[in-house]
Design a protein around this motif. Structure first.
Motif, mmCIF file in Angstrom:
data_model
loop_
_atom_site.group_PDB
_atom_site.id
_atom_site.type_symbol
_atom_site.label_atom_id
_atom_site.label_comp_id
_atom_site.label_asym_id
_atom_site.label_seq_id
_atom_site.Cartn_x
_atom_site.Cartn_y
_atom_site.Cartn_z
ATOM 1 N N VAL A 1 0.783 -1.041 0.052
ATOM 2 C CA VAL A 1 0.109 -0.049 -0.077
ATOM 3 C C VAL A 1 1.021 0.981 0.147
ATOM 4 O O VAL A 1 1.778 1.305 0.939
ATOM 5 C CB VAL A 1 -0.882 -0.132 1.093
ATOM 6 C CG1 VAL A 1 -1.672 1.296 1.296
ATOM 7 C CG2 VAL A 1 -1.810 -0.940 1.084
ATOM 8 N N ARG A 2 0.603 2.147 -1.079
ATOM 9 C CA ARG A 2 1.454 3.448 -1.033
ATOM 10 C C ARG A 2 0.995 4.635 -0.424
ATOM 11 O O ARG A 2 1.444 5.633 -0.023
ATOM 12 C CB ARG A 2 1.826 3.616 -2.508
ATOM 13 C CG ARG A 2 2.615 2.427 -3.308
ATOM 14 C CD ARG A 2 4.038 2.460 -2.519
ATOM 15 N NE ARG A 2 4.750 1.492 -3.259
ATOM 16 C CZ ARG A 2 5.680 1.585 -4.442
ATOM 17 N NH1 ARG A 2 5.527 3.071 -4.880
ATOM 18 N NH2 ARG A 2 6.285 0.802 -4.919
ATOM 19 N N GLY A 3 -0.594 4.627 -0.419
ATOM 20 C CA GLY A 3 -1.221 5.795 0.239
ATOM 21 C C GLY A 3 -2.362 5.547 0.788
ATOM 22 O O GLY A 3 -3.292 4.373 0.508
ATOM 23 N N MET A 4 -2.888 6.189 1.934
ATOM 24 C CA MET A 4 -4.077 6.224 2.539
ATOM 25 C C MET A 4 -4.897 7.398 2.954
ATOM 26 O O MET A 4 -4.459 8.355 2.778
ATOM 27 C CB MET A 4 -3.977 5.395 3.810
ATOM 28 C CG MET A 4 -3.703 3.983 3.721
ATOM 29 S SD MET A 4 -3.437 3.138 5.553
ATOM 30 C CE MET A 4 -3.509 1.315 5.187
ATOM 31 N N GLU A 5 -6.370 7.322 2.894
ATOM 32 C CA GLU A 5 -7.040 8.372 3.511
ATOM 33 C C GLU A 5 -7.663 7.798 4.691
ATOM 34 O O GLU A 5 -8.450 6.563 4.423
ATOM 35 C CB GLU A 5 -7.809 9.178 2.443
ATOM 36 C CG GLU A 5 -7.110 9.722 1.259
ATOM 37 C CD GLU A 5 -7.955 10.279 0.135
ATOM 38 O OE1 GLU A 5 -9.283 10.202 0.308
ATOM 39 O OE2 GLU A 5 -7.450 10.720 -0.795
ATOM 40 N N PHE A 6 -7.888 8.522 5.691
ATOM 41 C CA PHE A 6 -8.941 8.111 6.716
ATOM 42 C C PHE A 6 -9.989 8.613 6.767
ATOM 43 O O PHE A 6 -10.347 9.904 6.566
ATOM 44 C CB PHE A 6 -8.070 8.625 8.067
ATOM 45 C CG PHE A 6 -6.852 7.849 8.469
ATOM 46 C CD1 PHE A 6 -6.382 6.575 7.750
ATOM 47 C CD2 PHE A 6 -5.862 8.169 9.414
ATOM 48 C CE1 PHE A 6 -5.311 5.975 8.040
ATOM 49 C CE2 PHE A 6 -4.793 7.525 9.506
ATOM 50 C CZ PHE A 6 -4.555 6.289 8.928
ATOM 51 N N SER A 7 -11.199 8.029 7.061
ATOM 52 C CA SER A 7 -12.611 8.678 7.453
ATOM 53 C C SER A 7 -13.007 7.945 8.688
ATOM 54 O O SER A 7 -12.609 7.060 9.442
ATOM 55 C CB SER A 7 -13.638 8.282 6.360
ATOM 56 O OG SER A 7 -14.152 6.960 6.375
ATOM 57 N N ASP A 8 -14.063 8.251 9.228
ATOM 58 C CA ASP A 8 -14.685 7.816 10.583
ATOM 59 C C ASP A 8 -14.878 6.291 10.312
ATOM 60 O O ASP A 8 -14.918 5.605 11.341
ATOM 61 C CB ASP A 8 -15.976 8.619 10.911
ATOM 62 C CG ASP A 8 -15.756 9.889 11.335
ATOM 63 O OD1 ASP A 8 -14.459 10.362 11.703
ATOM 64 O OD2 ASP A 8 -16.516 10.800 11.401
ATOM 65 N N GLU A 9 -15.450 5.869 9.410
ATOM 66 C CA GLU A 9 -15.981 4.642 9.260
ATOM 67 C C GLU A 9 -14.914 3.799 8.492
ATOM 68 O O GLU A 9 -14.906 2.332 8.727
ATOM 69 C CB GLU A 9 -17.174 4.291 8.102
ATOM 70 C CG GLU A 9 -18.533 5.077 8.859
ATOM 71 C CD GLU A 9 -18.554 6.377 8.443
ATOM 72 O OE1 GLU A 9 -17.884 6.788 7.681
ATOM 73 O OE2 GLU A 9 -19.106 7.437 9.573
ATOM 74 N N GLN A 10 -13.898 4.057 7.823
ATOM 75 C CA GLN A 10 -13.105 3.371 6.941
ATOM 76 C C GLN A 10 -11.883 4.108 6.557
ATOM 77 O O GLN A 10 -11.913 5.200 6.720
ATOM 78 C CB GLN A 10 -13.767 2.744 5.632
ATOM 79 C CG GLN A 10 -14.257 3.889 4.879
ATOM 80 C CD GLN A 10 -15.161 3.713 3.614
ATOM 81 O OE1 GLN A 10 -15.809 2.456 3.783
ATOM 82 N NE2 GLN A 10 -15.254 4.397 2.454
ATOM 83 N N PHE B 1 -7.401 2.637 0.650
ATOM 84 C CA PHE B 1 -5.897 2.445 0.436
ATOM 85 C C PHE B 1 -5.780 2.412 -1.101
ATOM 86 O O PHE B 1 -6.495 2.057 -1.657
ATOM 87 C CB PHE B 1 -5.607 1.149 1.279
ATOM 88 C CG PHE B 1 -6.546 0.042 1.044
ATOM 89 C CD1 PHE B 1 -6.221 -0.825 -0.103
ATOM 90 C CD2 PHE B 1 -7.705 -0.196 1.664
ATOM 91 C CE1 PHE B 1 -7.008 -1.784 -0.201
ATOM 92 C CE2 PHE B 1 -8.461 -1.144 1.564
ATOM 93 C CZ PHE B 1 -8.118 -2.254 0.544
ATOM 94 N N ARG B 2 -4.533 2.449 -1.307
ATOM 95 C CA ARG B 2 -3.851 2.689 -2.723
ATOM 96 C C ARG B 2 -2.606 2.081 -2.785
ATOM 97 O O ARG B 2 -1.672 2.475 -2.120
ATOM 98 C CB ARG B 2 -4.221 4.027 -3.327
ATOM 99 C CG ARG B 2 -5.454 4.799 -3.236
ATOM 100 C CD ARG B 2 -5.269 6.064 -3.669
ATOM 101 N NE ARG B 2 -6.458 6.824 -3.940
ATOM 102 C CZ ARG B 2 -6.836 7.723 -3.012
ATOM 103 N NH1 ARG B 2 -5.945 7.916 -1.679
ATOM 104 N NH2 ARG B 2 -8.134 8.368 -2.884
ATOM 105 N N SER B 3 -2.442 1.152 -3.824
ATOM 106 C CA SER B 3 -1.135 0.858 -4.215
ATOM 107 C C SER B 3 -0.936 1.451 -5.764
ATOM 108 O O SER B 3 -1.711 2.068 -6.140
ATOM 109 C CB SER B 3 -1.009 -0.819 -4.281
ATOM 110 O OG SER B 3 -1.674 -1.161 -5.420
#
Length: 243
Positions: A88-97, A100-102
């Motif tokens: 996994v190269r990148g991520m974004e956070f939210s309240d529920e989930q 993820f990105r590669s």
């Protein structure tokens, strides 16, 4: 289907390596010292691919010695996937989930689906041969010397149980700015902050021994002894006993 069995420790079991080695060594055809080393690398699944009678006898003796365990058919082990080809190269956070990105794909994962977090190290020896010139004032000679160095790759391993899914974050390749978290002055601090942020959002997830090492303030690039083999054994054990 195979007709062999595994021995798994119960969740509340603490293994006495010396006693377990005395019990299991004769059944496994190993000397006590070799059995201790084998068990050291098996934090959950103590033995695999053992005939039923031997597995039953070992489990019974371990239980009588205060080490509760169970016998499971090898086909019933919940195996985690092999390491993913792309980290996994990148991520974004939210309240529920988290999203993820590669390099090749994108997906999302509910926080409550994360079952295990662990820090795993892959230590690779790099060998090179260098030519050294020697001189005694009158003549010159050359000799070849072998030099070794060790490269340590550090991964955050994320295991989910429904469905069984495995993701990993490479400490050196992850794009930390993608998370929106506060950036720090070095990669180690950013990696540590990322691990803690994911754990805070998935409080029901268990942490493996490598993550516990990080939690004690240790630098993740220092060898923690949590090899890929140990991690996969622990993860298989966890998913199987909870199935």
């Amino acid at each position: 289907m195979s007709d062999t069995y595994s021995i798994l420790r119960e969740a509340d079991c603490r293994i006495d390596l010396d006693r377990a080695a005395e019990i299991m060594g004769p059944h496994l055809g190993l000397a006590k010292a070799d059995t201790v080393q084998v068990l050291h690398d098996r934090p959950g699944v103590l033995a695999k691919m053992v005939p039923y009678d031997a597995a039953r006898d070992m489990a019974k003796a371990l239980i009588l010695d205060g080490m509760p365990c169970r016998v499971v058919h090898d086909d019933h082990l919940v195996r985690i996937p092999s390491p993913p080809r792309e980290a996994v190269r990148g991520m974004e956070f939210s309240d529920e989930q988290l999203v993820f990105r590669s390099v090749e794909w994108e997906g999302y994962l509910r926080w409550d689906n994360i079952r295990l977090l662990d820090i795993v190290q892959d230590v690779a020896e790099k060998v090179e041969f260098v030519t050294i010139e020697e001189s005694d004032g009158e003549s010159h000679s050359h000799r070849t010397e072998r030099k070794s160095r060790f490269d340590v790759s550090v991964f955050l391993e994320i295991v989910c149980s429904d469905p069984v899914l495995r993701m990993r974050i490479d400490r050196n390749q992850f794009r930390y700015k993608s998370t929106g978290l506060k950036m720090h002055t070095n990669r180690e601090m950013n990696f540590r902050a990322l691990c803690i942020a994911i754990h805070m959002r998935s409080p029901d997830a268990l942490i493996g021994p490598g993550f516990a090492w990080l939690s004690k303030g240790n630098n993740t690039h220092h060898q923690n002894g949590n090899t890929l083999k140990k991690f996969e054994n622990f993860a298989t054990w966890l998913l199987t006993v909870e199935a």
